[in-house]
Design a protein around this motif. Structure first.
Motif, PDB file in Angstrom:
ATOM      1  N   GLY A 160      35.563 -84.481  -0.383  1.00 19.15           N
ATOM      2  CA  GLY A 160      34.779 -84.554   0.839  1.00 19.15           C
ATOM      3  C   GLY A 160      35.140 -85.716   1.736  1.00 19.15           C
ATOM      4  N   TYR A 161      36.283 -86.332   1.501  1.00 21.64           N
ATOM      5  CA  TYR A 161      36.680 -87.494   2.296  1.00 21.64           C
ATOM      6  C   TYR A 161      37.024 -87.127   3.736  1.00 21.64           C
ATOM      7  CZ  TYR A 161      36.874 -90.616  -1.795  1.00 21.64           C
ATOM      8  OH  TYR A 161      36.564 -91.389  -2.878  1.00 21.64           O
ATOM      9  N   SER A 162      37.579 -85.935   3.948  1.00 16.06           N
ATOM     10  CA  SER A 162      37.916 -85.529   5.319  1.00 16.06           C
ATOM     11  C   SER A 162      36.658 -85.460   6.181  1.00 16.06           C
ATOM     12  CB  SER A 162      38.622 -84.173   5.322  1.00 16.06           C
ATOM     13  OG  SER A 162      38.885 -83.750   6.648  1.00 16.06           O
ATOM     14  N   ALA A 163      35.587 -84.899   5.644  1.00 19.62           N
ATOM     15  CA  ALA A 163      34.337 -84.790   6.394  1.00 19.62           C
ATOM     16  C   ALA A 163      33.702 -86.156   6.617  1.00 19.62           C
ATOM     17  CB  ALA A 163      33.364 -83.871   5.658  1.00 19.62           C
ATOM     18  N   GLU A 164      33.735 -87.015   5.594  1.00 25.08           N
ATOM     19  CA  GLU A 164      33.166 -88.358   5.749  1.00 25.08           C
ATOM     20  C   GLU A 164      33.923 -89.143   6.810  1.00 25.08           C
ATOM     21  OE1 GLU A 164      32.460 -92.414   3.121  1.00 25.08           O
ATOM     22  OE2 GLU A 164      32.396 -90.460   2.113  1.00 25.08           O
ATOM     23  N   ARG A 165      35.260 -89.044   6.777  1.00 22.00           N
ATOM     24  CA  ARG A 165      36.082 -89.698   7.799  1.00 22.00           C
ATOM     25  C   ARG A 165      35.777 -89.147   9.183  1.00 22.00           C
ATOM     26  NH1 ARG A 165      39.454 -86.872  11.188  1.00 22.00           N
ATOM     27  NH2 ARG A 165      38.995 -85.398   9.545  1.00 22.00           N
ATOM     28  N   ALA A 166      35.586 -87.835   9.300  1.00 23.57           N
ATOM     29  CA  ALA A 166      35.258 -87.235  10.597  1.00 23.57           C
ATOM     30  C   ALA A 166      33.951 -87.796  11.129  1.00 23.57           C
ATOM     31  CB  ALA A 166      35.173 -85.719  10.467  1.00 23.57           C
ATOM     32  N   GLY A 167      32.958 -87.941  10.266  1.00 26.65           N
ATOM     33  CA  GLY A 167      31.682 -88.488  10.706  1.00 26.65           C
ATOM     34  C   GLY A 167      31.810 -89.899  11.255  1.00 26.65           C
ATOM     35  N   ALA A 168      32.608 -90.731  10.581  1.00 28.64           N
ATOM     36  CA  ALA A 168      32.798 -92.108  11.047  1.00 28.64           C
ATOM     37  C   ALA A 168      33.549 -92.147  12.371  1.00 28.64           C
ATOM     38  CB  ALA A 168      33.548 -92.914   9.987  1.00 28.64           C
ATOM     39  N   MET A 169      34.581 -91.320  12.496  1.00 27.07           N
ATOM     40  CA  MET A 169      35.380 -91.323  13.720  1.00 27.07           C
ATOM     41  C   MET A 169      34.618 -90.716  14.901  1.00 27.07           C
ATOM     42  SD  MET A 169      38.091 -92.934  12.936  1.00 27.07           S
ATOM     43  CE  MET A 169      37.562 -93.825  11.464  1.00 27.07           C
ATOM     44  N   LEU A 170      33.749 -89.748  14.641  1.00 27.58           N
ATOM     45  CA  LEU A 170      32.904 -89.211  15.702  1.00 27.58           C
ATOM     46  C   LEU A 170      31.959 -90.278  16.231  1.00 27.58           C
ATOM     47  CD1 LEU A 170      32.123 -85.698  14.200  1.00 27.58           C
ATOM     48  CD2 LEU A 170      33.218 -86.102  16.417  1.00 27.58           C
ATOM     49  N   TYR A 171      31.446 -91.108  15.341  1.00 24.63           N
ATOM     50  CA  TYR A 171      30.581 -92.211  15.776  1.00 24.63           C
ATOM     51  C   TYR A 171      31.353 -93.165  16.686  1.00 24.63           C
ATOM     52  CZ  TYR A 171      27.806 -96.470  15.607  1.00 24.63           C
ATOM     53  OH  TYR A 171      27.097 -97.584  15.953  1.00 24.63           O
ATOM     54  N   VAL A 172      32.566 -93.515  16.281  1.00 25.75           N
ATOM     55  CA  VAL A 172      33.391 -94.410  17.096  1.00 25.75           C
ATOM     56  C   VAL A 172      33.664 -93.789  18.464  1.00 25.75           C
ATOM     57  CG1 VAL A 172      35.685 -95.452  17.311  1.00 25.75           C
ATOM     58  CG2 VAL A 172      34.450 -95.568  15.132  1.00 25.75           C
ATOM     59  N   ALA A 173      34.043 -92.511  18.465  1.00 23.39           N
ATOM     60  CA  ALA A 173      34.438 -91.855  19.715  1.00 23.39           C
ATOM     61  C   ALA A 173      33.265 -91.615  20.652  1.00 23.39           C
ATOM     62  CB  ALA A 173      35.122 -90.525  19.394  1.00 23.39           C
ATOM     63  N   LEU A 174      32.182 -91.068  20.119  1.00 27.48           N
ATOM     64  CA  LEU A 174      31.110 -90.571  20.971  1.00 27.48           C
ATOM     65  C   LEU A 174      29.997 -91.585  21.205  1.00 27.48           C
ATOM     66  CD1 LEU A 174      30.911 -86.970  19.472  1.00 27.48           C
ATOM     67  CD2 LEU A 174      32.139 -87.721  21.524  1.00 27.48           C
ATOM     68  N   GLU A 175      29.867 -92.553  20.320  1.00 26.30           N
ATOM     69  CA  GLU A 175      28.854 -93.589  20.492  1.00 26.30           C
ATOM     70  C   GLU A 175      29.481 -94.875  21.028  1.00 26.30           C
ATOM     71  OE1 GLU A 175      25.344 -95.581  20.703  1.00 26.30           O
ATOM     72  OE2 GLU A 175      25.605 -93.450  20.291  1.00 26.30           O
ATOM     73  N   LEU A 176      30.388 -95.474  20.285  1.00 25.61           N
ATOM     74  CA  LEU A 176      30.941 -96.768  20.696  1.00 25.61           C
ATOM     75  C   LEU A 176      31.792 -96.666  21.953  1.00 25.61           C
ATOM     76  CD1 LEU A 176      31.989 -98.484  17.349  1.00 25.61           C
ATOM     77  CD2 LEU A 176      29.848 -98.683  18.613  1.00 25.61           C
ATOM     78  N   LEU A 177      32.660 -95.661  22.013  1.00 27.40           N
ATOM     79  CA  LEU A 177      33.577 -95.528  23.144  1.00 27.40           C
ATOM     80  C   LEU A 177      33.046 -94.602  24.233  1.00 27.40           C
ATOM     81  CD1 LEU A 177      36.959 -95.372  21.195  1.00 27.40           C
ATOM     82  CD2 LEU A 177      35.849 -97.365  22.235  1.00 27.40           C
ATOM     83  N   ASP A 178      31.892 -93.989  24.005  1.00 22.66           N
ATOM     84  CA  ASP A 178      31.185 -93.190  25.014  1.00 22.66           C
ATOM     85  C   ASP A 178      32.052 -92.085  25.616  1.00 22.66           C
ATOM     86  OD1 ASP A 178      28.911 -92.495  26.470  1.00 22.66           O
ATOM     87  OD2 ASP A 178      29.506 -93.728  28.186  1.00 22.66           O
ATOM     88  N   LEU A 179      32.893 -91.465  24.803  1.00 17.10           N
ATOM     89  CA  LEU A 179      33.653 -90.304  25.261  1.00 17.10           C
ATOM     90  C   LEU A 179      32.758 -89.076  25.236  1.00 17.10           C
ATOM     91  CD1 LEU A 179      36.988 -91.070  23.429  1.00 17.10           C
ATOM     92  CD2 LEU A 179      36.535 -91.300  25.860  1.00 17.10           C
ATOM     93  N   GLU A 180      33.172 -88.045  25.926  1.00 23.24           N
ATOM     94  CA  GLU A 180      32.333 -86.853  26.046  1.00 23.24           C
ATOM     95  C   GLU A 180      32.721 -85.741  25.080  1.00 23.24           C
ATOM     96  OE1 GLU A 180      32.412 -85.587  30.092  1.00 23.24           O
ATOM     97  OE2 GLU A 180      31.248 -87.301  30.822  1.00 23.24           O
ATOM     98  N   LEU A 181      33.959 -85.769  24.583  1.00 24.15           N
ATOM     99  CA  LEU A 181      34.426 -84.630  23.802  1.00 24.15           C
ATOM    100  C   LEU A 181      35.456 -85.067  22.766  1.00 24.15           C
ATOM    101  CD1 LEU A 181      33.910 -81.501  23.981  1.00 24.15           C
ATOM    102  CD2 LEU A 181      36.123 -81.367  25.150  1.00 24.15           C
ATOM    103  N   VAL A 182      35.340 -84.505  21.567  1.00 23.41           N
ATOM    104  CA  VAL A 182      36.333 -84.678  20.512  1.00 23.41           C
ATOM    105  C   VAL A 182      36.921 -83.315  20.183  1.00 23.41           C
ATOM    106  CG1 VAL A 182      36.666 -85.204  18.069  1.00 23.41           C
ATOM    107  CG2 VAL A 182      35.313 -86.745  19.510  1.00 23.41           C
ATOM    108  N   SER A 183      38.239 -83.266  20.144  1.00 22.64           N
ATOM    109  CA  SER A 183      38.951 -82.025  19.837  1.00 22.64           C
ATOM    110  C   SER A 183      39.714 -82.189  18.531  1.00 22.64           C
ATOM    111  CB  SER A 183      39.928 -81.687  20.973  1.00 22.64           C
ATOM    112  OG  SER A 183      40.713 -80.557  20.647  1.00 22.64           O
TER     113      SER A 183
END
Length: 203
Positions: free
Chosen positions: A110-133
Motif C-alpha cells: 500500500g505504499y503507492s497509495a500512501e505516497r499519493a496521499g502525501a503528494m496530493l497534500y503537497v500539491a493541493l494544499e501547500l502549493l495551492d494547485l488546482e489539479l493533479v493528473s
C-alpha cells in the motif's frame, strides 16, 4: 519552493539528489532488481554509474528551476530506500502530474497509495494547485490497480486515453497513456482529518 522533508504514516520523503548517492542508487540497477520496475515505465535499468549520476544531476537542476520535484521514499522504521516519487509541474495551468516507482521487495504494502496521499497534500494544499493528473500505459495492470484505488479514494475520475502521449522508450513507442485527475475540490471533500494528521512537512 518545495518541501525538503515530508512524512506520512509509514514513509518519509526527501529530495532525491540530496538523499542518495549515485553509486548506491546504481546498485539497484546493476543487481537486476530494477528490471521489473523499469519495464512498465518503458525504460531499461541504467547500464553504467554515469547514467545514474546524470539522472541525479537532472533531478537537482529540475528541482532548482521548480520544474520537477523528485523525492526518495524511505521506510520510517528502518530508513530503507523504497523508491522514488516525482512531481512534474505545469504552473501556468495550476496543474501537476505525478508518478512513482517502488522497489519490488516493497510491492503489495500500500505504499503507492500512501505516497499519493502525501503528494496530493503537497500539491493541493501547500502549493495551492488546482489539479493533479496521473496516468499509466494500457498494459500496466499493476499501476492501473494502484491508481484506480487512490483516485477513487480522493474522489477523482478517469478522463480517457491519450494516444501517443508518451515518447518512445527503450522498448519502442510512442506510447498511449490512460489518464486520471483529482481536483483540489474533490480532494478536500474526500481526504480525512485522520490522514491529514499523519502528514508532516518542513522546508
Amino acid at each position: 519552493m518545495f518541501p525538503t522533508a515530508i512524512e506520512s504514516e509509514r514513509l518519509s520523503y526527501e529530495p532525491l539528489h540530496e538523499s542518495i548517492d549515485a553509486l548506491d542508487l546504481y546498485e539497484y540497477h546493476r543487481t537486476g532488481e530494477m528490471d521489473e520496475v523499469m519495464r512498465p515505465l518503458g525504460d531499461k535499468p541504467h547500464a553504467t554509474p554515469k547514467e545514474t549520476f546524470d539522472e541525479l544531476t537532472k533531478s537537482r537542476e529540475a528541482w532548482d528551476s521548480s520544474e520537477r520535484a523528485s523525492y526518495a521514499i524511505r521506510q520510517k522504521s528502518d530508513d530503507e530506500f523504497v523508491g522514488v516519487s516525482e512531481l512534474w509541474f505545469e504552473w501556468e495551468k495550476r496543474k501537476l502530474s505525478f508518478g512513482t516507482w517502488i522497489r519490488e521487495p516493497f510491492w503489495g504494502r500500500g505504499y503507492s497509495a500512501e505516497r499519493a496521499g502525501a503528494m496530493l497534500y503537497v500539491a493541493l494544499e501547500l502549493l495551492d494547485l488546482e489539479l493533479v493528473s496521473v496516468g499509466h500505459e494500457p498494459e500496466n495492470e499493476q499501476s492501473k490497480r494502484a491508481i484506480e484505488k487512490y483516485v477513487d479514494t480522493y474522489g477523482g475520475q478517469y478522463d480517457g486515453i491519450m494516444r501517443n502521449a508518451l515518447p518512445p522508450g527503450d522498448f519502442g513507442g510512442p506510447r498511449d497513456l490512460l489518464t486520471y485527475t483529482i481536483s483540489q475540490e474533490q480532494w478536500r471533500e474526500s481526504v480525512t482529518d485522520d490522514e491529514l494528521n499523519t502528514i508532516q512537512v518542513s522546508r
